[in-house]
Design an enzyme around this catalytic site. Structure first.
Site, short mmCIF file in Angstrom:
data_model
loop_
_atom_site.label_atom_id
_atom_site.label_comp_id
_atom_site.label_asym_id
_atom_site.label_seq_id
_atom_site.Cartn_x
_atom_site.Cartn_y
_atom_site.Cartn_z
N THR A 12 -9.63 -21.41 -7.82
CA THR A 12 -8.84 -20.78 -8.31
C THR A 12 -7.84 -21.25 -9.21
O THR A 12 -6.93 -20.47 -10.14
CB THR A 12 -8.16 -19.25 -6.89
OG1 THR A 12 -9.21 -19.20 -6.16
CG2 THR A 12 -7.25 -18.09 -7.54
N SER A 54 -15.24 -23.65 -5.08
CA SER A 54 -16.04 -24.13 -4.01
C SER A 54 -16.67 -23.89 -2.65
O SER A 54 -17.04 -24.44 -2.03
CB SER A 54 -13.93 -24.64 -2.78
OG SER A 54 -14.48 -23.45 -2.21
N SER A 55 -16.91 -22.13 -2.77
CA SER A 55 -18.22 -21.93 -2.41
C SER A 55 -19.24 -22.78 -2.64
O SER A 55 -20.55 -21.93 -1.81
CB SER A 55 -18.08 -20.44 -2.51
OG SER A 55 -18.65 -19.70 -4.06
N ASP A 86 -11.42 -21.04 -0.37
CA ASP A 86 -13.17 -21.23 0.40
C ASP A 86 -13.62 -21.99 1.30
O ASP A 86 -13.98 -22.00 2.17
CB ASP A 86 -14.45 -20.35 0.14
CG ASP A 86 -14.07 -19.29 -1.46
OD1 ASP A 86 -12.56 -18.25 -0.95
OD2 ASP A 86 -14.61 -18.72 -2.18
N GLN A 267 -16.07 -19.64 19.71
CA GLN A 267 -16.40 -18.81 18.33
C GLN A 267 -14.65 -18.41 18.30
O GLN A 267 -14.35 -17.59 17.96
CB GLN A 267 -16.83 -17.49 19.06
CG GLN A 267 -18.24 -17.52 18.82
CD GLN A 267 -19.26 -16.83 18.93
OE1 GLN A 267 -18.63 -15.64 18.79
NE2 GLN A 267 -20.61 -16.68 18.58
N1 ASP Z 1 -14.00 -18.92 -4.77
C1 ASP Z 1 -12.14 -19.31 -4.50
C2 ASP Z 1 -13.11 -21.18 -4.45
O1 ASP Z 1 -12.74 -21.38 -3.05
C3 ASP Z 1 -11.45 -18.99 -3.51
C4 ASP Z 1 -9.74 -20.16 -4.01
O2 ASP Z 1 -9.90 -21.29 -4.62
O3 ASP Z 1 -9.48 -19.44 -4.15
O4 ASP Z 1 -13.52 -22.07 -5.25
#
Ligand code: ASP
Length: 331
Positions: A12, A54-55, A86, A267
């Site tokens: 992000t 990053s997902s 993420d 958990q």
């Molecule tokens: N979806 C974004 C990522 O992990 C979320 C972030 O950077 O806050 O790349």
């Protein structure tokens, strides 16, 4: 003069809006980081060839990051990695193990709102990360986020809503950034051996199996029996308790017999697996699962990935799993 390398990987912090939603923009972070140049700080900014949300991160990306840090290790005093939130805790955990003997700061940071957003948290996070990367006695991988510096292999993403996106529920912060920075040096680690970077075997099959009441235990057992996993993390209840489900226990025993480690973690965010605290914790241990104590899921997976990538044989590998290698778990 401190020489700092910033490696931008995506996330992000360097994104802008597209019709499909936020996407990474090549060149944006290097140009925006110009504002951090100041006397005494020699800043170099590099980007990965492919910037990602990053997902989408994979062991292949981790190996690229490890290779970049290893290549530049001796030319800089500290490193900042800008990364999506993420999977930041996964990458921080991987680096904590892969960069053995680290004697320089490696600080990950990112943002909940892009730098281009008027209320972005990224500017403060970057400033704090750069400050941490200038500390010559910070010999570990950390995450700078929302005015905290956290041990990377203890950190977890806890909010996709608040600026306070991360915490390390089983480990005190390494610093708090306020008007003064409160460095908590008593919690910092010291390098015990020469620096050596270990790349990951990207063909390993690792699974994190989250137990749920009812069918979930059987599902975990089936995965261990049928998926030819190289290692598994079982996320059990409370202090490491699990139902004595025959399929679950057969799965653990099967992995154990063929030398594929199974690590039992909780958990629950805070606290640890304590085999023997409850009779219900004995079944998993009896079938051959190791106690991961208070490891986070991210650190448990990263530790298994790292240790299996070193090619250690069974006994030393099990012994290493039981020790804290990077401050990832309590003794
Ligand atoms: N979806 C974004 C990522 O992990 C979320 C972030 O950077 O806050 O790349």
């Amino acid at each position: 003069m401190r020489r700092i390398l910033v490696l931008h990987t995506g996330g992000t912090i360097g994104m802008e809006a597209s019709p499909a939603g936020l996407v990474p923009v090549p060149g944006l972070v290097p140009s925006l980081l110009e504002r951090y140049r100041r006397p005494g700080l020699d800043l170099t900014v590099l980007e990965l060839a492919e910037l990602i949300d990053s997902s989408a991160i994979t062991p292949r990306h981790w190996n690229q990051i490890i290779a970049q840090l290893a290549e530049h290790y001796h030319h800089y005093d500290g490193f900042v990695l800008t990364h999506g939130t993420d999977t930041m805790a996964y990458t921080a955990s991987v680096l904590a193990f892969a960069l053995q003997g680290l004697a320089k700061p490696v600080v990950l940071t990112g943002a909940q709102l892009p730098l281009l957003h008027p209320r972005s948290d990224g500017w403060g996070n970057l400033a704090d990360a750069l400050e941490a990367a200038c500390q010559s006695d910070l010999h570990e991988v950390s995450i700078a986020f929302n005015r905290l510096l956290l041990r990377g292999c203890r950190a977890r993403k806890l909010s996709a809503e608040q600026f306070a996106g991360f915490d390390s529920p089983n480990c005190p912060p390494l610093a708090q950034f306020a008007i003064q920075t409160h460095w908590q040096r008593q919690h910092w680690r010291t390098a015990q051996r020469p620096f050596q970077a270990q790349s990951l075997n990207d063909t390993l099959k690792l699974a994190c199996l989250f137990l749920t009441p009812g069918y979930g235990a059987q599902l975990a057992g089936q995965a261990m029996l049928t998926q030819e996993l190289d290692a598994a993390v079982v996320m059990s209840f409370g202090n490491g308790n699990a139902p004595a489900d025959p399929l679950l226990l057969e799965g653990v025993a099967n992995m154990h017999q063929r030398g594929a480690p199974v690590v039992n973690i909780s958990q629950v965010l805070q606290g640890a697996v304590a085999v023997g605290a409850y009779a219900a914790s004995q079944a998993l241990a009896g079938a051959g699962a190791l106690s991961g104590r208070d490891l986070t899921p991210e650190a448990a997976l990263a530790k298994l990935h790292y240790l299996l990538s070193t090619g250690l044989s069974a006994q030393p590998l099990l012994a290493a799993l039981d020790c804290s290698l990077a401050g990832e778990m309590s003794d």
